[in-house]
Design an enzyme around this catalytic site. Structure first.
Site, PDB file in Angstrom:
ATOM      1  N   HIS A 137       0.675   4.970   0.928  1.00 39.45           N
ATOM      2  CA  HIS A 137      -0.241   5.833   1.672  1.00 39.45           C
ATOM      3  C   HIS A 137       0.410   7.196   1.893  1.00 39.45           C
ATOM      4  O   HIS A 137       1.489   7.290   2.473  1.00 39.45           O
ATOM      5  CB  HIS A 137      -0.594   5.204   3.024  1.00 39.45           C
ATOM      6  CG  HIS A 137      -1.686   5.928   3.744  1.00 39.45           C
ATOM      7  ND1 HIS A 137      -3.029   5.631   3.564  1.00 39.45           N
ATOM      8  CD2 HIS A 137      -1.649   6.952   4.620  1.00 39.45           C
ATOM      9  CE1 HIS A 137      -3.769   6.431   4.320  1.00 39.45           C
ATOM     10  NE2 HIS A 137      -2.949   7.251   4.966  1.00 39.45           N
ATOM     11  N   SER A 138      -0.231   8.237   1.405  1.00 42.04           N
ATOM     12  CA  SER A 138       0.249   9.596   1.619  1.00 42.04           C
ATOM     13  C   SER A 138      -0.242  10.103   2.969  1.00 42.04           C
ATOM     14  O   SER A 138      -1.403   9.917   3.327  1.00 42.04           O
ATOM     15  CB  SER A 138      -0.238  10.524   0.511  1.00 42.04           C
ATOM     16  OG  SER A 138       0.276  10.121  -0.740  1.00 42.04           O
TER      17      SER A 138
ATOM     18  N   ARG B  59       1.719  14.718  -6.506  1.00 40.86           N
ATOM     19  CA  ARG B  59       2.621  13.737  -5.908  1.00 40.86           C
ATOM     20  C   ARG B  59       3.640  13.189  -6.910  1.00 40.86           C
ATOM     21  O   ARG B  59       3.389  13.127  -8.106  1.00 40.86           O
ATOM     22  CB  ARG B  59       1.815  12.589  -5.305  1.00 40.86           C
ATOM     23  CG  ARG B  59       1.135  12.960  -4.011  1.00 40.86           C
ATOM     24  CD  ARG B  59       0.259  11.850  -3.484  1.00 40.86           C
ATOM     25  NE  ARG B  59      -0.919  11.634  -4.332  1.00 40.86           N
ATOM     26  CZ  ARG B  59      -1.905  10.809  -4.016  1.00 40.86           C
ATOM     27  NH1 ARG B  59      -1.849  10.111  -2.891  1.00 40.86           N
ATOM     28  NH2 ARG B  59      -2.940  10.689  -4.817  1.00 40.86           N
TER      29      ARG B  59
ATOM     30  N   ASP C 228      -3.269  16.686  -8.598  1.00 46.92           N
ATOM     31  CA  ASP C 228      -2.417  15.770  -7.832  1.00 46.92           C
ATOM     32  C   ASP C 228      -0.972  16.123  -8.131  1.00 46.92           C
ATOM     33  O   ASP C 228      -0.526  16.042  -9.272  1.00 46.92           O
ATOM     34  CB  ASP C 228      -2.706  14.317  -8.227  1.00 46.92           C
ATOM     35  CG  ASP C 228      -2.148  13.307  -7.226  1.00 46.92           C
ATOM     36  OD1 ASP C 228      -1.081  13.578  -6.655  1.00 46.92           O
ATOM     37  OD2 ASP C 228      -2.784  12.259  -7.025  1.00 46.92           O
TER      38      ASP C 228
ATOM     39  N   ARG D  88       0.852  -1.183   0.000  1.00 44.21           N
ATOM     40  CA  ARG D  88       0.000   0.000   0.000  1.00 44.21           C
ATOM     41  C   ARG D  88       0.888   1.232   0.000  1.00 44.21           C
ATOM     42  O   ARG D  88       1.836   1.318   0.790  1.00 44.21           O
ATOM     43  CB  ARG D  88      -0.904  -0.002   1.243  1.00 44.21           C
ATOM     44  CG  ARG D  88      -1.579   1.324   1.584  1.00 44.21           C
ATOM     45  CD  ARG D  88      -2.742   1.639   0.686  1.00 44.21           C
ATOM     46  NE  ARG D  88      -3.364   2.925   1.026  1.00 44.21           N
ATOM     47  CZ  ARG D  88      -4.154   3.610   0.220  1.00 44.21           C
ATOM     48  NH1 ARG D  88      -4.442   3.138  -0.982  1.00 44.21           N
ATOM     49  NH2 ARG D  88      -4.686   4.752   0.582  1.00 44.21           N
TER      50      ARG D  88
ATOM     51  N   THR E 176      -5.094  -0.243  -3.833  1.00 43.17           N
ATOM     52  CA  THR E 176      -5.395   1.135  -4.197  1.00 43.17           C
ATOM     53  C   THR E 176      -6.677   1.200  -5.005  1.00 43.17           C
ATOM     54  O   THR E 176      -7.094   0.220  -5.618  1.00 43.17           O
ATOM     55  CB  THR E 176      -4.243   1.754  -5.012  1.00 43.17           C
ATOM     56  OG1 THR E 176      -4.485   3.153  -5.220  1.00 43.17           O
ATOM     57  CG2 THR E 176      -4.093   1.078  -6.370  1.00 43.17           C
TER      58      THR E 176
ATOM     59  N   GLU F 294       1.549  15.216   2.013  1.00 43.39           N
ATOM     60  CA  GLU F 294       0.251  15.680   2.517  1.00 43.39           C
ATOM     61  C   GLU F 294      -0.541  16.409   1.433  1.00 43.39           C
ATOM     62  O   GLU F 294       0.007  17.149   0.621  1.00 43.39           O
ATOM     63  CB  GLU F 294       0.488  16.626   3.697  1.00 43.39           C
ATOM     64  CG  GLU F 294      -0.738  17.036   4.456  1.00 43.39           C
ATOM     65  CD  GLU F 294      -1.104  16.086   5.582  1.00 43.39           C
ATOM     66  OE1 GLU F 294      -2.309  15.950   5.851  1.00 43.39           O
ATOM     67  OE2 GLU F 294      -0.192  15.518   6.201  1.00 43.39           O
TER      68      GLU F 294
END
Length: 361
Positions: free
Chosen positions: A218-219, A296, A294, A216, A317, A260
Site C-alpha cells: 500500500h502506497s 514507484r 507510475d 498488501r 491488488t 505518495e
C-alpha cells in the site's frame, strides 16, 4: 578524502530541494519550481540560463514528438529562454497547473543537448528524487558557482534500482480490526540505505513465511488514508486490506510505503489533483507534470519482504504492475482480487486506472 558518488548525488538532490545551485555533470542547475529572482540572477551571472523540461512536458507544449516522449528514458528538452521569458513566464512553462491561466506560450526555440544530454537526464533525475517539478534552469557548469557537484552517472543511479533496507525498530501495535479477530499486530520500521523516507510493515497475526503470505503493498495517501478523500480508493483499500488480513487464519503482512502519488510526492500529487479539476485524468495529469504515469520502485517492497523472510505472497491488488514488480525480484506471486466500489467522486478515476493502466477492476 574521496566522497562516494552516491553520497554526492543524495547531497545534490537535497541541495536542489533547498533551492540552491547544483552542479551535475557538465551543467549547473537550479530548480524551476523553487527559483526566485536572486537565485536565478546568481545562476545567470555570466550566461543566460536555458530551461530543461522532460520529454513528457515538452510533448504537451508541442516541443517534442508525443510517441518519442512516451518511449523508455526519452531525452529531456532544452528550451532557450529569450529575453522576454522572465521568471513567472518560465515557471508557467514548467508547471502545467498554470496552463489555463497562461495558455499562450512561445514561440520557443529548442536546441540539441549533444554533450549535455547525460547531465540533463541527471538533473531531471535529481529533481524527481527531490520531489520537485521535473524542470530546471541550466547553464554550463563553468559559468556558475554550485553549492555542490556530482557526476551525472551518480544522479542517474539514484533509485529506482535494487533497494536496500534494514529493520530500524519493532513494536506491538494493537489494531481494532486485528484484535476483533484475536490477532496481535506488530509494526516493523525500515530505514532505506539511500537515506530516503522510512517505510512500515504491519505483521498481523502469525504469518507462516514458509508458505505464501497474504500481503498488501500500500502506497501512502495522506488525503485518502488520513483525511478520507473521496477522489481515490486508497483509504477504503487500506482498511479493507487490514480487515481481510485480520480475518485470515494465518494473518499476513501489509507494507505501508512512503510513495505518495504513485511515487511523485505529496505536493506534486496535489498539483495533479488541480489538473484533474481542470479536466485531465490521473494519467494525463502525471504526464503533463513531466512524470511517468507510475514512478514507484517496487524493489523497495521486495527488499522489505525479503528482510521479513518472505519469498512467496498471495498479493491483494488490482494492479498488475505490483505483481510483475515482485515477480521481477524473484518472488512467487499469486494475485488476490482487491477492489473497492466506486463513489461519485472517484468513478472516473477508477475507470482511468482500468482502461489506461490495466488495473483489474
Amino acid at each position: 578524502m574521496s566522497i562516494a558518488p552516491d553520497f554526492l548525488a543524495e547531497a545534490a538532490s537535497d541541495a536542489l530541494r533547498r533551492g540552491r545551485i547544483v552542479g551535475v555533470g557538465s551543467l549547473a542547475v537550479l530548480s524551476a519550481e523553487l527559483a526566485d529572482a536572486d537565485a536565478l540572477a546568481a545562476l545567470e551571472a555570466t550566461a543566460r540560463a536555458g530551461l530543461i523540461i522532460t520529454a513528457r512536458r515538452a510533448a504537451v507544449l508541442n516541443l517534442a514528438n508525443q510517441i518519442a516522449a512516451a518511449a523508455p528514458d526519452p531525452e529531456p528538452v532544452w528550451v532557450d529562454r529569450p529575453d522576454w521569458l522572465d521568471l513567472p513566464g518560465s515557471r508557467a512553462v514548467a508547471d502545467p497547473v498554470l496552463d489555463l491561466a497562461t495558455p499562450f506560450k512561445g514561440p520557443f526555440r529548442t536546441r540539441a543537448l549533444a554533450g549535455d544530454a547525460a547531465a540533463a537526464r541527471a538533473a531531471i533525475a535529481l529533481a524527481k528524487h527531490a520531489g520537485l517539478i521535473p524542470a530546471v534552469y541550466a547553464v554550463p557548469l563553468a559559468d556558475a558557482a554550485a553549492a555542490i557537484t556530482c557526476p551525472a552517472e551518480a544522479a542517474l543511479a539514484l533509485p529506482p534500482g535494487q533497494a536496500r533496507v534494514h529493520v530500524s525498530s519493532r513494536a506491538r501495535l494493537p489494531l481494532a480490526s486485528a484484535e476483533a479477530h484475536g490477532k496481535d499486530c506488530q509494526v516493523v520500521a525500515f530505514r532505506p540505505a539511500d537515506g530516503g523516507p522510512e517505510h512500515l510493515a504491519l505483521m498481523i497475526g502469525d504469518p507462516d513465511v514458509a508458505q505464501p503470505v497474504l500481503a498488501r503493498i500500500h502506497s501512502s495517501c495522506l488525503t485518502g488514508d488520513v483525511l478520507g478523500s473521496l477522489k481515490c480508493d486508497c483509504g477504503p483499500q487500506l482498511h479493507a486490506a487490514i480487515a481481510a488480513i485480520a480475518r485470515n487464519p494465518q494473518g499476513g503482512i501489509l507494507l505501508y510505503l512512503q510513495q505518495e502519488g504513485r511515487g511523485i510526492g505529496l505536493l506534486n500529487k496535489l498539483r495533479a489533483y488541480a489538473l484533474q479539476d481542470q479536466g485531465w485524468d490521473t494519467v494525463d495529469a502525471n504526464t503533463r507534470l513531466g512524470f511517468e504515469p507510475d514512478e514507484r520502485d517496487f524493489s523497495l517492497a521486495a527488499a522489505m519482504l525479503r528482510a521479513l523472510g518472505v519469498g512467496s505472497v498471495a498479493l491483494m491488488t488490482n494492479n498488475p504492475l505490483k505483481v510483475d514488480g515482485l515477480a521481477a525480484h524473484g518472488f512467487r506471486v499469486s494475485r488476490v482480487a482487491h477492489d473497492m466500489p466506486p463513489n461519485p467522486h472517484n468513478a472516473a478515476y477508477l475507470a482511468t486506472k482500468r482502461d489506461r493502466q490495466g488495473h483489474m477492476l
